[in-house]
Design a protein around this motif. Structure first.
Motif, PDB file in Angstrom:
ATOM      1  N   THR A   9       0.870  -1.168   0.000  1.00 36.53           N
ATOM      2  CA  THR A   9       0.000   0.000   0.000  1.00 36.53           C
ATOM      3  C   THR A   9       0.913   1.226   0.000  1.00 36.53           C
ATOM      4  O   THR A   9       2.023   1.182   0.534  1.00 36.53           O
ATOM      5  CB  THR A   9      -0.935   0.064   1.227  1.00 36.53           C
ATOM      6  N   LYS A  11       1.573   5.322   0.963  1.00 37.58           N
ATOM      7  CA  LYS A  11       1.166   6.298   1.978  1.00 37.58           C
ATOM      8  C   LYS A  11       0.225   7.337   1.389  1.00 37.58           C
ATOM      9  O   LYS A  11      -0.767   7.716   1.995  1.00 37.58           O
ATOM     10  CB  LYS A  11       2.395   7.013   2.547  1.00 37.58           C
ATOM     11  N   ASN A  12       0.573   7.795   0.188  1.00 42.72           N
ATOM     12  CA  ASN A  12      -0.168   8.874  -0.456  1.00 42.72           C
ATOM     13  C   ASN A  12      -0.634   8.379  -1.830  1.00 42.72           C
ATOM     14  O   ASN A  12       0.194   7.999  -2.658  1.00 42.72           O
ATOM     15  CB  ASN A  12       0.760  10.085  -0.611  1.00 42.72           C
ATOM     16  N   PRO A  13      -1.927   8.386  -2.087  1.00 43.65           N
ATOM     17  CA  PRO A  13      -2.416   7.927  -3.389  1.00 43.65           C
ATOM     18  C   PRO A  13      -1.750   8.624  -4.578  1.00 43.65           C
ATOM     19  O   PRO A  13      -1.640   8.046  -5.655  1.00 43.65           O
ATOM     20  CB  PRO A  13      -3.917   8.225  -3.341  1.00 43.65           C
ATOM     21  N   ALA A  14      -1.273   9.830  -4.380  1.00 42.53           N
ATOM     22  CA  ALA A  14      -0.599  10.553  -5.457  1.00 42.53           C
ATOM     23  C   ALA A  14       0.724   9.894  -5.844  1.00 42.53           C
ATOM     24  O   ALA A  14       1.248  10.158  -6.922  1.00 42.53           O
ATOM     25  CB  ALA A  14      -0.367  12.003  -5.044  1.00 42.53           C
ATOM     26  N   ASP A  15       1.254   9.034  -4.977  1.00 40.19           N
ATOM     27  CA  ASP A  15       2.526   8.352  -5.240  1.00 40.19           C
ATOM     28  C   ASP A  15       2.368   6.967  -5.862  1.00 40.19           C
ATOM     29  O   ASP A  15       3.354   6.264  -6.071  1.00 40.19           O
ATOM     30  CB  ASP A  15       3.328   8.212  -3.941  1.00 40.19           C
ATOM     31  N   ASP A  51      -2.620  -1.832  -2.792  1.00 36.63           N
ATOM     32  CA  ASP A  51      -2.539  -1.033  -4.017  1.00 36.63           C
ATOM     33  C   ASP A  51      -1.805  -1.762  -5.139  1.00 36.63           C
ATOM     34  O   ASP A  51      -2.230  -1.732  -6.289  1.00 36.63           O
ATOM     35  CB  ASP A  51      -1.815   0.294  -3.746  1.00 36.63           C
ATOM     36  N   LEU A  83       7.834   5.529  -0.212  1.00 41.46           N
ATOM     37  CA  LEU A  83       6.467   5.774  -0.683  1.00 41.46           C
ATOM     38  C   LEU A  83       5.452   4.812  -0.084  1.00 41.46           C
ATOM     39  O   LEU A  83       4.255   5.089  -0.086  1.00 41.46           O
ATOM     40  CB  LEU A  83       6.415   5.646  -2.213  1.00 41.46           C
ATOM     41  N   ASP A  85       3.444   2.273   2.589  1.00 44.87           N
ATOM     42  CA  ASP A  85       2.978   2.227   3.961  1.00 44.87           C
ATOM     43  C   ASP A  85       3.095   0.800   4.472  1.00 44.87           C
ATOM     44  O   ASP A  85       3.696   0.543   5.495  1.00 44.87           O
ATOM     45  CB  ASP A  85       1.527   2.717   4.019  1.00 44.87           C
TER      46      ASP A  85
END
Length: 94
Positions: A9, A11-15, A51, A83, A85
């Motif tokens: 997964t 941390k930030n969906p933008a990554d 993800d 990047l 999580d």
């Protein structure tokens, strides 16, 4: 044969795209019989936060070890670790 599966997964969906690109470097390592990096379709309704999935098939433990010793493996880790999580890995013998 060993099947190697790793679930990530970010941390930030933008990554997500950057993490995927970093992991896709692994597809260039020749020690795997099969190596795929894919986005999770997230179609399972029960706890499906993963993800990205790395799926590999290796002839034996030596090939898996060689894969993990490859410089591209180290590059992928360096790019993706900041990047991500969550990382869960499993190796099964078939």
């Amino acid at each position: 044969m060993i099947r190697h599966m790793v679930f990530f997964t970010v941390k930030n969906p933008a990554d997500l795209a950057a993490a995927e690109a970093g992991l896709k470097r692994l597809e260039q390592v020749s020690d795997a019989d099969v190596l795929q990096v894919r986005r999770n379709l997230q179609r399972d309704q029960l706890g499906n936060e993963v993800d990205l999935v790395v799926y590999g098939e290796f002839a034996d433990a030596d090939k898996l070890a060689a894969f993990k010793d490859h410089p591209l493996y180290e590059e992928a880790i360096a790019l993706v670790r900041p990047l991500r999580d969550l990382r869960i890995a499993a190796d099964v013998e078939v």
